[in-house]
Design an enzyme around this catalytic site. Structure first.
Site, PDB file in Angstrom:
ATOM      1  N   HIS A  51       0.868  -1.195   0.000  1.00  0.00           N
ATOM      2  CA  HIS A  51       0.000   0.000   0.000  1.00  0.00           C
ATOM      3  C   HIS A  51       0.892   1.228   0.000  1.00  0.00           C
ATOM      4  O   HIS A  51       2.131   1.105  -0.047  1.00  0.00           O
ATOM      5  CB  HIS A  51      -0.943  -0.053   1.212  1.00  0.00           C
ATOM      6  CG  HIS A  51      -0.253  -0.289   2.519  1.00  0.00           C
ATOM      7  ND1 HIS A  51       0.623   0.615   3.075  1.00  0.00           N
ATOM      8  CD2 HIS A  51      -0.267  -1.345   3.386  1.00  0.00           C
ATOM      9  CE1 HIS A  51       1.085   0.154   4.230  1.00  0.00           C
ATOM     10  NE2 HIS A  51       0.569  -1.052   4.431  1.00  0.00           N
ATOM     11  N   HIS A  54       4.043   1.348   2.206  1.00  0.00           N
ATOM     12  CA  HIS A  54       5.223   0.630   1.688  1.00  0.00           C
ATOM     13  C   HIS A  54       5.895   1.444   0.576  1.00  0.00           C
ATOM     14  O   HIS A  54       7.127   1.527   0.511  1.00  0.00           O
ATOM     15  CB  HIS A  54       4.815  -0.726   1.115  1.00  0.00           C
ATOM     16  CG  HIS A  54       4.206  -1.667   2.110  1.00  0.00           C
ATOM     17  ND1 HIS A  54       2.906  -2.084   2.031  1.00  0.00           N
ATOM     18  CD2 HIS A  54       4.729  -2.278   3.204  1.00  0.00           C
ATOM     19  CE1 HIS A  54       2.643  -2.915   3.017  1.00  0.00           C
ATOM     20  NE2 HIS A  54       3.726  -3.046   3.755  1.00  0.00           N
ATOM     21  N   LYS A 171       5.016   3.140  11.819  1.00  0.00           N
ATOM     22  CA  LYS A 171       3.761   2.524  12.268  1.00  0.00           C
ATOM     23  C   LYS A 171       4.040   1.357  13.217  1.00  0.00           C
ATOM     24  O   LYS A 171       3.319   1.133  14.177  1.00  0.00           O
ATOM     25  CB  LYS A 171       2.928   2.032  11.092  1.00  0.00           C
ATOM     26  CG  LYS A 171       1.583   1.467  11.562  1.00  0.00           C
ATOM     27  CD  LYS A 171       0.762   0.913  10.435  1.00  0.00           C
ATOM     28  CE  LYS A 171       1.290  -0.369   9.882  1.00  0.00           C
ATOM     29  NZ  LYS A 171       0.942  -1.577  10.658  1.00  0.00           N
ATOM     30  N   SER A 208      -1.727  -3.364   5.720  1.00  0.00           N
ATOM     31  CA  SER A 208      -2.235  -4.450   4.867  1.00  0.00           C
ATOM     32  C   SER A 208      -3.473  -5.073   5.493  1.00  0.00           C
ATOM     33  O   SER A 208      -4.367  -5.547   4.793  1.00  0.00           O
ATOM     34  CB  SER A 208      -1.161  -5.518   4.681  1.00  0.00           C
ATOM     35  OG  SER A 208       0.002  -4.927   4.149  1.00  0.00           O
TER      36      SER A 208
HETATM   37  N1  LIG Z   1       1.195   3.158   7.114  1.00  0.00           N
HETATM   38  C1  LIG Z   1       2.492   2.955   7.093  1.00  0.00           C
HETATM   39  N2  LIG Z   1       3.350   3.990   7.083  1.00  0.00           N
HETATM   40  C2  LIG Z   1       4.694   3.799   7.076  1.00  0.00           C
HETATM   41  N3  LIG Z   1       5.257   2.580   7.070  1.00  0.00           N
HETATM   42  C3  LIG Z   1       4.458   1.510   7.080  1.00  0.00           C
HETATM   43  C4  LIG Z   1       3.035   1.637   7.092  1.00  0.00           C
HETATM   44  N4  LIG Z   1       2.491   0.401   7.103  1.00  0.00           N
HETATM   45  C5  LIG Z   1       3.524  -0.463   7.101  1.00  0.00           C
HETATM   46  N5  LIG Z   1       4.699   0.206   7.097  1.00  0.00           N
HETATM   47  C6  LIG Z   1       6.032  -0.370   7.153  1.00  0.00           C
HETATM   48  O1  LIG Z   1       6.246  -1.220   6.050  1.00  0.00           O
HETATM   49  C7  LIG Z   1       7.120  -2.265   6.431  1.00  0.00           C
HETATM   50  C8  LIG Z   1       6.476  -3.575   6.080  1.00  0.00           C
HETATM   51  O2  LIG Z   1       5.312  -3.727   6.865  1.00  0.00           O
HETATM   52  P1  LIG Z   1       4.213  -4.805   6.606  1.00  0.00           P
HETATM   53  O3  LIG Z   1       4.460  -5.479   5.312  1.00  0.00           O
HETATM   54  O4  LIG Z   1       4.000  -5.614   7.817  1.00  0.00           O
HETATM   55  O5  LIG Z   1       2.926  -3.899   6.353  1.00  0.00           O
HETATM   56  P2  LIG Z   1       1.753  -3.563   7.289  1.00  0.00           P
HETATM   57  O6  LIG Z   1       0.799  -2.734   6.536  1.00  0.00           O
HETATM   58  O7  LIG Z   1       2.316  -3.064   8.584  1.00  0.00           O
HETATM   59  O8  LIG Z   1       1.096  -4.949   7.483  1.00  0.00           O
HETATM   60  P3  LIG Z   1       0.233  -5.424   8.689  1.00  0.00           P
HETATM   61  O9  LIG Z   1      -1.132  -5.038   8.338  1.00  0.00           O
HETATM   62  O10 LIG Z   1       0.533  -6.843   8.594  1.00  0.00           O
HETATM   63  O11 LIG Z   1       0.738  -4.829   9.949  1.00  0.00           O
HETATM   64  C9  LIG Z   1       7.359  -2.120   7.936  1.00  0.00           C
HETATM   65  O12 LIG Z   1       8.580  -1.413   8.129  1.00  0.00           O
HETATM   66  C10 LIG Z   1       6.185  -1.277   8.350  1.00  0.00           C
HETATM   67  O13 LIG Z   1       6.427  -0.512   9.505  1.00  0.00           O
HETATM   68  N1  BAL Z   2       4.042  -5.025  10.385  1.00  0.00           N
HETATM   69  C1  BAL Z   2       4.154  -6.028  11.414  1.00  0.00           C
HETATM   70  C2  BAL Z   2       4.079  -7.399  10.886  1.00  0.00           C
HETATM   71  C3  BAL Z   2       3.164  -8.288  11.701  1.00  0.00           C
HETATM   72  O1  BAL Z   2       2.184  -7.796  12.249  1.00  0.00           O
HETATM   73  O2  BAL Z   2       3.430  -9.479  11.774  1.00  0.00           O
END
Ligand SMILES: Nc1ncnc2c1ncn2[C@@H]1O[C@H](COP(=O)(O)OP(=O)(O)OP(=O)(O)O)[C@@H](O)[C@H]1O
Ligand code: BAL
Ligand SMILES: CC(C)(CO)[C@@H](O)C(=O)[O-]
Length: 326
Positions: A51, A54, A171, A208
């Protein structure tokens, strides 16, 4: 697969070849070349289902380094037995399409999307990284072993992708603290860079897992960012740590329903992650809540005007000595 997609590698040999090609393309240039970025290679580690959050990390990585590696890997080691490993969204084609958008990956950049047996060829690893006391509180308390699983794969992915800098999102604030602690404690030669949380226009932190939310749940999930705003307003109005936490919790109590549950509302020292107290000025307000069946986290920095920074000494949640004169 469309030819506009960035280079995709799925195994260790493919990755080694791609890294060698990146190295050849980024041989040291003359000192007079002022266009050089600070680092040679940056890595952005993700679990896919990409999203805007990322993509912002990828843009930031690109601004820091000459070449970028994005990893996409849903790491079983960081999921608890009752968590959402099986249903976690996976769509590599879509992820690659997003990464081929303008201003993101360039021809020399690489997407490493290994399967579980590539990352863990001998099954679950016997030797793992432990987050120590960082892994015992908040996310660690709610998700036992989660941060150990994160650190184990982060260290492996650092070894495999050989970055100079690794970019993480704010986050996942506690993950950032744990990774920084690991890099420091284990002398990992990688710089940790952090990008602020990217939000939807209405304030919801991009995640996500937002894809799991029904329309009603998404509306209730806005309670998290509203709670952070209430906490910040309390701090701006001169309230102390307890009042800030109470203000945030009141909003969650009001906005969430009986189908939801607050996991924690915590205020920590932004520098040390120790619980905020009278000495704290720069703080982090952290929330976790289950909305329907979806567990969400969010956090916001804020300044406590009641802070008496510098008074006394203590030991923080990461094991570092804090406060007082050096
Ligand atoms: N909204 C956001 N803003 C900035 N960085 C983000 C954000 N969402 C995720 N990230 C970062 O992206 C990287 C990959 O995270 P990940 O793939 O777990 O996504 P996520 O959206 O956090 O997924 P989940 O919903 O599983 O927590 C991590 O370093 C996470 O902190
Ligand atoms: N962004 C953190 C990954 C997890 O929840 O497993
Ligand atoms: C850092 C990470 C990619 C390790 O699996 C994951 O915890 C995440 O996506 O935040």
């Amino acid at each position: 697969m469309s030819t506009t997609h960035p280079a995709l590698v799925r195994d260790r040999d493919g990755l080694a070849a791609a890294l060698a090609a990146q190295d050849a393309a980024t041989l040291p240039r003359p000192e007079s070349d002022t266009g050089r970025r600070r680092y040679r290679r940056a890595v952005v580690m993700t679990m896919g289902a990409l999203h805007e959050g990322h993509l912002a990390l990828v843009e930031h990585a690109r601004s820091l380094a000459e070449v970028v590696v994005v990893t996409i890997f849903v790491n079983p080691l960081q999921f608890g037995p009752t968590e959402d490993l099986a249903r976690y969204p996976r769509d590599l084609e879509r992820d690659l399409r997003l990464l081929s958008g303008p201003g993101l990956l360039r021809p020399q950049d690489v997407v490493f999307a290994p399967t579980v047996d590539v990352v863990y060829p001998d099954g679950d690893p016997t030797v793992r990284v432990t987050a120590g006391r960082v892994g015992d509180v908040l996310e660690g308390a709610s998700r036992p072993g989660h941060l150990d699983g994160v650190l184990t794969v982060v260290l492996k992915l650092m070894h495999l992708t050989q970055p100079d800098v690794a970019v993480f999102g704010q986050k996942d604030a506690q993950q950032v603290v744990a990774v920084r602690r690991m890099v420091e404690d284990l002398d990992v030669p990688v710089v940790v860079a952090v990008h602020p949380t990217v939000r939807e226009p209405d304030g919801l932190a991009r995640s996500s897992r937002n894809a799991y939310l029904t329309a009603d749940e998404r509306e209730r999930a806005l309670g998290l960012s509203a709670a952070l705003s209430a906490g910040r307003r309390a701090a701006d109005g001169g309230q102390g740590a307890d009042e800030v936490v109470a203000a945030a919790r009141a909003v969650l109590d009001e906005r969430l329903s009986d189908d939801d549950a607050v996991d924690y509302v915590a205020l920590v020292d932004a520098g040390t992650f120790a619980p905020a107290d009278a000495r704290t000025d720069e703080a982090l307000l952290l929330l976790a809540a289950r909305v329907g069946s979806t567990r969400l986290i969010d956090n916001a920095p804020l300044t406590l005007r009641t802070g008496l920074a510098g008074a006394g000494r203590g030991s923080d949640a990461t094991g570092r000595t804090t406060g007082g004169a050096a």
